[in-house]
Structures are given as C-alpha cells and as structure tokens.
Motif scaffolding. Structure first.
Motif, PDB file in Angstrom:
ATOM      1  N   SER A  80       0.913  -1.220  -0.065  1.00  0.00           N
ATOM      2  CA  SER A  80       0.012   0.002  -0.033  1.00  0.00           C
ATOM      3  C   SER A  80       0.977   1.294  -0.095  1.00  0.00           C
ATOM      4  O   SER A  80       2.121   1.181   0.404  1.00  0.00           O
ATOM      5  N   HIS A  81       0.274   2.549  -0.255  1.00  0.00           N
ATOM      6  CA  HIS A  81       0.919   3.557  -0.320  1.00  0.00           C
ATOM      7  C   HIS A  81       1.398   3.961   1.087  1.00  0.00           C
ATOM      8  O   HIS A  81       2.404   4.327   1.424  1.00  0.00           O
ATOM      9  N   ASP A  82       0.777   3.512   2.052  1.00  0.00           N
ATOM     10  CA  ASP A  82       1.100   3.705   3.576  1.00  0.00           C
ATOM     11  C   ASP A  82       2.366   2.855   3.977  1.00  0.00           C
ATOM     12  O   ASP A  82       3.093   3.286   4.498  1.00  0.00           O
ATOM     13  N   ASP A  83       2.366   1.580   3.577  1.00  0.00           N
ATOM     14  CA  ASP A  83       3.385   0.679   3.817  1.00  0.00           C
ATOM     15  C   ASP A  83       4.451   1.307   2.935  1.00  0.00           C
ATOM     16  O   ASP A  83       5.653   1.345   3.651  1.00  0.00           O
ATOM     17  N   SER A 122       0.353  -5.774   6.270  1.00  0.00           N
ATOM     18  CA  SER A 122       0.433  -4.350   5.862  1.00  0.00           C
ATOM     19  C   SER A 122      -0.582  -3.674   6.610  1.00  0.00           C
ATOM     20  O   SER A 122      -1.375  -3.950   7.263  1.00  0.00           O
ATOM     21  N   ALA A 124      -3.190   0.222   5.788  1.00  0.00           N
ATOM     22  CA  ALA A 124      -3.613   1.316   4.843  1.00  0.00           C
ATOM     23  C   ALA A 124      -4.626   2.082   5.656  1.00  0.00           C
ATOM     24  O   ALA A 124      -5.353   1.459   6.488  1.00  0.00           O
TER      25      ALA A 124
END
Length: 193
Positions: A80-83, A122, A124
C-alpha cells in the motif's frame, strides 16, 4: 552507507508480503502507533504515524541506491501507499542512526512495522480516513493521540513470542476459521517463502 540502513533494506527485501492475516498484525501496528505517540510527545506534535526522521534530522537521507531497492521491493509486493511511505521513513531513520545524529532515548518507532511486514502484514487508511486497516482489523487513527496508554508496550518485539500469541489467540477466537491449525499453516507458509 551505514550498516543499519543496509540491514533494514535486506530485511525489507526478505519480508514476505501478503498471506492470511495473523492476530499479531494489529498488535504490532498498535505498538508502532504507541511508540510514534512517544516521539510525537517529545517533539511537541500531535500524531502517531508520521515522518519522524524528517522531524529530528531533516538534512539526513538514506542512500539513493537503498531507497530504490526498497521502492522496487514494495512495488513488486503491491504494498500500500502507507506501507511504502513508512518503509522509506524507516530507511531514513536507519540512515539518521548511521550518521550518529543525536536522538532522544526512545524506542525505534519503525521496528514494530518492519516486524509486521516480515510477518506478511500490511496497513492502509480506510476510505473514510478514520481507521487504519491492518489485516481485517480496524485500528482507530486517533488512538494514543491524547497520551493515554503510551508508557506500556502492547506487543513483544520477538517473532517467537508473536508466533505463540498468534497460535493462542487463534485457538480461543471464533474469528479465526480453522483456529490454531489455520494459523499454524499460515505461519508455516510464511516461513517457507
């Protein structure tokens, strides 16, 4: 290039992304938020998931080659973008430590996240921006912002203890179809990748 940043890059490259959710995932994420709140309190901020190295040592960055390796690893894992953003922050924090920058005596804010990634996890933001989605569990984004419950750890930073927690929790919790045997299979699959 320092040893911490290189070692972290290797850990992220070896992480096993995806798989069946484990009960330890939200626990590790809550530990990351708890430690983030300690850092935020020290820095006079009101946040739990943020660019800590950018706040404490804005001029120090990780080696570009290591950043590219981490970015490529996470892109291939469909992280994810946040990861991805948090992995870059963790790498920057390792570079800050490699440079010997003066830091407060606080735990590493990214170690719980790296362990989450190593365990296949993960996270998000949910589409409403209210929760962090970690596996199938929603963790409130505002948790720990008021400084409550930040002094005591919520997760052991030891894979063997987390394995035991996962097995015990699955055996007792109806949310885990298949119970402990399903978790044991998930842990075995994670280790065999």
């Amino acid at each position: 290039m320092g040893d911490r940043a290189r070692t972290l890059t290797e850990r992220l490259e070896a992480a096993r992304w995806g798989g069946e959710p484990l009960p330890s995932w939200p626990l590790l994420f809550r530990e990351h938020m708890r430690i983030g709140a300690l850092w935020a309190r020290h820095l006079g901020l009101r946040a739990t998931v943020f660019d800590i190295p950018g706040e404490v040592a804005p001029g120090i960055e990780a080696d570009a080659a290591l950043v590219r390796r981490v970015d490529e690893t996470l892109a291939n894992a469909y992280a994810s973008h946040d990861d991805r953003r948090s992995a870059r922050w963790a790498l920057a924090m390792a570079a800050v430590r490699d440079e010997g920058a003066a830091l407060p005596d606080l735990p590493d804010p990214y170690e719980p996240l790296i362990m989450l990634f190593e365990r296949g996890g993960s996270f998000a933001r949910d589409c409403a921006g209210v929760l962090w989605e970690v596996g199938f569990v929603g963790v409130p984004r505002r948790r720990y912002l008021d400084g409550e419950g930040v002094t005591e750890p919520v997760a052991p930073l030891d894979h063997a203890l987390l394995d035991a927690y996962d097995l015990d929790r699955a055996a007792r919790d109806a949310r885990w179809p298949g119970g402990a045997s399903a978790i044991r299979e998930a842990l075995d699959a994670l280790r065999s990748r």
